[in-house]
Design an enzyme around this catalytic site. Structure first.
Site, PDB file in Angstrom:
ATOM      1  N   GLY A  12       0.728  -1.226  -0.127  1.00  0.00           N
ATOM      2  CA  GLY A  12       0.010   0.026   0.085  1.00  0.00           C
ATOM      3  C   GLY A  12       0.885   1.430   0.051  1.00  0.00           C
ATOM      4  O   GLY A  12       0.473   2.071   0.627  1.00  0.00           O
ATOM      5  N   GLY A  15      -0.449   4.912  -1.072  1.00  0.00           N
ATOM      6  CA  GLY A  15      -1.563   5.456  -0.144  1.00  0.00           C
ATOM      7  C   GLY A  15      -1.238   6.329   0.643  1.00  0.00           C
ATOM      8  O   GLY A  15      -0.055   6.683   0.734  1.00  0.00           O
ATOM      9  N   VAL A  17      -0.819   6.587   4.077  1.00  0.00           N
ATOM     10  CA  VAL A  17       0.279   6.277   4.969  1.00  0.00           C
ATOM     11  C   VAL A  17       1.571   5.827   4.315  1.00  0.00           C
ATOM     12  O   VAL A  17       2.674   6.391   4.714  1.00  0.00           O
ATOM     13  CB  VAL A  17      -0.096   5.222   6.006  1.00  0.00           C
ATOM     14  CG1 VAL A  17       0.990   4.980   7.218  1.00  0.00           C
ATOM     15  CG2 VAL A  17      -1.349   5.664   6.555  1.00  0.00           C
ATOM     16  N   GLY A  18       1.526   5.313   3.434  1.00  0.00           N
ATOM     17  CA  GLY A  18       2.541   4.827   2.318  1.00  0.00           C
ATOM     18  C   GLY A  18       3.233   6.102   1.971  1.00  0.00           C
ATOM     19  O   GLY A  18       4.677   6.127   2.097  1.00  0.00           O
ATOM     20  N   TYR A 144     -15.323  -5.336   7.224  1.00  0.00           N
ATOM     21  CA  TYR A 144     -13.992  -4.867   7.302  1.00  0.00           C
ATOM     22  C   TYR A 144     -13.423  -4.892   8.786  1.00  0.00           C
ATOM     23  O   TYR A 144     -12.077  -5.424   8.819  1.00  0.00           O
ATOM     24  CB  TYR A 144     -14.006  -3.244   7.060  1.00  0.00           C
ATOM     25  CG  TYR A 144     -12.614  -2.469   7.229  1.00  0.00           C
ATOM     26  CD1 TYR A 144     -11.705  -2.704   6.017  1.00  0.00           C
ATOM     27  CD2 TYR A 144     -12.399  -1.765   8.004  1.00  0.00           C
ATOM     28  CE1 TYR A 144     -10.545  -2.085   6.062  1.00  0.00           C
ATOM     29  CE2 TYR A 144     -11.269  -1.073   8.035  1.00  0.00           C
ATOM     30  CZ  TYR A 144     -10.182  -1.375   7.068  1.00  0.00           C
ATOM     31  OH  TYR A 144      -8.864  -0.497   7.355  1.00  0.00           O
ATOM     32  N   LYS A 148      -9.838  -7.228   9.663  1.00  0.00           N
ATOM     33  CA  LYS A 148      -8.829  -6.588  10.500  1.00  0.00           C
ATOM     34  C   LYS A 148      -8.529  -7.213  11.896  1.00  0.00           C
ATOM     35  O   LYS A 148      -7.418  -7.384  12.365  1.00  0.00           O
ATOM     36  CB  LYS A 148      -8.806  -5.211  10.813  1.00  0.00           C
ATOM     37  CG  LYS A 148      -8.712  -4.370   9.471  1.00  0.00           C
ATOM     38  CD  LYS A 148      -7.412  -4.365   8.871  1.00  0.00           C
ATOM     39  CE  LYS A 148      -7.166  -3.437   7.717  1.00  0.00           C
ATOM     40  NZ  LYS A 148      -6.010  -3.450   7.251  1.00  0.00           N
ATOM     41  N   PRO A 171      -3.973   2.759  14.440  1.00  0.00           N
ATOM     42  CA  PRO A 171      -4.181   4.109  14.339  1.00  0.00           C
ATOM     43  C   PRO A 171      -5.713   4.746  14.464  1.00  0.00           C
ATOM     44  O   PRO A 171      -6.617   3.964  14.246  1.00  0.00           O
ATOM     45  CB  PRO A 171      -3.620   4.522  12.943  1.00  0.00           C
ATOM     46  CG  PRO A 171      -3.294   2.992  12.260  1.00  0.00           C
ATOM     47  CD  PRO A 171      -3.831   2.090  13.168  1.00  0.00           C
ATOM     48  N   HIS A 187     -12.507   8.959   3.546  1.00  0.00           N
ATOM     49  CA  HIS A 187     -12.655   9.144   4.915  1.00  0.00           C
ATOM     50  C   HIS A 187     -13.103  10.709   5.324  1.00  0.00           C
ATOM     51  O   HIS A 187     -13.100  11.221   4.251  1.00  0.00           O
ATOM     52  CB  HIS A 187     -11.440   8.853   5.975  1.00  0.00           C
ATOM     53  CG  HIS A 187     -11.451   7.312   5.972  1.00  0.00           C
ATOM     54  ND1 HIS A 187     -10.346   6.714   5.450  1.00  0.00           N
ATOM     55  CD2 HIS A 187     -12.173   6.199   6.397  1.00  0.00           C
ATOM     56  CE1 HIS A 187     -10.392   5.621   5.706  1.00  0.00           C
ATOM     57  NE2 HIS A 187     -11.363   5.367   6.137  1.00  0.00           N
ATOM     58  N   ASP A 278     -24.912   9.911  11.252  1.00  0.00           N
ATOM     59  CA  ASP A 278     -23.526  10.106  11.981  1.00  0.00           C
ATOM     60  C   ASP A 278     -22.848   9.303  12.002  1.00  0.00           C
ATOM     61  O   ASP A 278     -21.452   9.408  12.146  1.00  0.00           O
ATOM     62  CB  ASP A 278     -23.830  10.651  13.151  1.00  0.00           C
ATOM     63  CG  ASP A 278     -24.313  12.077  13.465  1.00  0.00           C
ATOM     64  OD1 ASP A 278     -23.932  12.857  12.594  1.00  0.00           O
ATOM     65  OD2 ASP A 278     -25.098  12.401  14.324  1.00  0.00           O
TER      66      ASP A 278
END
Length: 322
Positions: A12, A15, A17-18, A144, A148, A171, A187, A278
């Site tokens: 990744g 992306g 973070v990468g 998801y 994880k 994170p 996000h 929400d």
């Protein structure tokens, strides 16, 4: 005597973070590249990690000594709600392929990236590392979340059965340059930055979904990158480690909207559509364990990080993921 060569494979790698890890490796004096390190940033062009043969070919090509595993099928609230099965299956396959090959090729250490959504929906706050498996996750993205959680299960089993040094980090909400700014499948912060930009360009209202009351801990991607590198080098446990700003730095979604409006210089109509969902109200996480192990770490203030992200967005608006 020169240190032994390390090949650090970042899945990744293109992306959010990468790209932040790449920036830190090239630019940071404390957490950056050390002598003898070769950093490899994988993208989807290198092969599909859902495919066992393609994953094995990547490991054969690069022969990594260390892996930072970021690759995942990710999406926002509404994307997850529409396709829980896809998120579950694809992420299970990716994680299984990466960890299996890491074991087969004798990788010294793997740090995988989890998410705070793995924590139980019904829980006490703040959440900490001991609570991962203490009840079902929020129903909106259970596929998801469970995929994880299974990384932690696999890490423990690989360690127990083969002695592998596989760990993971959790994170809180990440944002920064190179994010996915898609209006639907992103996000909250990048989606809102893009939405506010379009409202500014078109002279239309900036309308945020929901009430603005939910609370989140946001971590700047470059801070997170430093902590990933620190985890790879220093963290000795298999147990997941929460990577988060302190509890007192939690902000509401309304505060996020206000900060984006200010950073963007938007002066138009700005309001909330309270008929929209929400999502989870709060996911407050404790960073006490992290700070006990790395007490001198300095987080970038939220508004500074948001301003840098908005500036990066404006400079790259024609080429970004949106």
């Amino acid at each position: 005597m020169s240190p032994a060569k390390s090949v650090i494979l970042v899945t990744g790698g293109s992306g959010l973070v990468g790209k932040a890890i790449q920036w830190v490796v090239e630019n940071d004096s404390k957490y950056g590249r050390r002598e003898g390190e070769e950093w490899v940033y994988l993208t989807s062009k290198d092969g599909n990690l859902i495919d066992p043969a393609a994953t094995k070919a990547i490991f054969e090509k690069y022969r990594p000594t260390h892996v930072i595993h970021l690759a995942a099928k990710v999406g926002g609230l509404f994307g997850n709600m529409a396709a829980n099965l896809d998120y579950f299956r694809d992420n299970l396959l990716i994680n299984d392929n990466v960890l299996h090959n890491a074991k087969e090729f004798g990788v010294k250490k793997v740090v995988s990236c989890l998410s705070t959504c793995i924590f139980p929906d019904k829980t006490s706050y703040p959440i900490d590392e001991t609570m991962v498996h203490q009840g079902p996750p929020h129903d909106s993205n259970y596929g998801y979340s469970h995929s994880k959680r299974m990384v932690d299960v696999m890490n423990r089993a690989y360690n127990q059965q083969y002695g592998c040094n596989f760990t993971s980090v959790i994170p809180t909400n990440v944002f920064g340059p190179h994010d996915n700014f898609h209006l639907v499948n992103s996000h909250v912060i990048p989606g809102l930055i893009h939405k506010c930009y379009l409202a500014q360009q078109n002279g239309t209202p900036f309308i945020m979904a929901g009430t603005g009351r939910p609370l989140r801990q946001f971590i700047y991607s470059r801070d997170l990158a430093k902590l990933f590198i620190w985890t790879l080098r220093e963290y000795q446990e298999i147990t997941p480690l929460i990577l988060s700003v302190p509890e007192e730095e939690e902000v509401s979604i309304k505060q996020v909207g206000d900060s984006i409006v200010k950073a963007m210089g938007y002066t138009g109509d700005y309001r909330f559509d309270t008929s929209k969902a929400d999502g989870q109200y709060k996911k407050t996480a404790s960073n006490k364990k992290l700070m006990s192990l790395n007490p001198d770490f300095q987080f970038t203030p939220f508004d500074v990080a948001l301003n840098e992200t908005v500036e990066w967005f404006k400079e790259n608006v024609d080429t970004i993921r949106k």
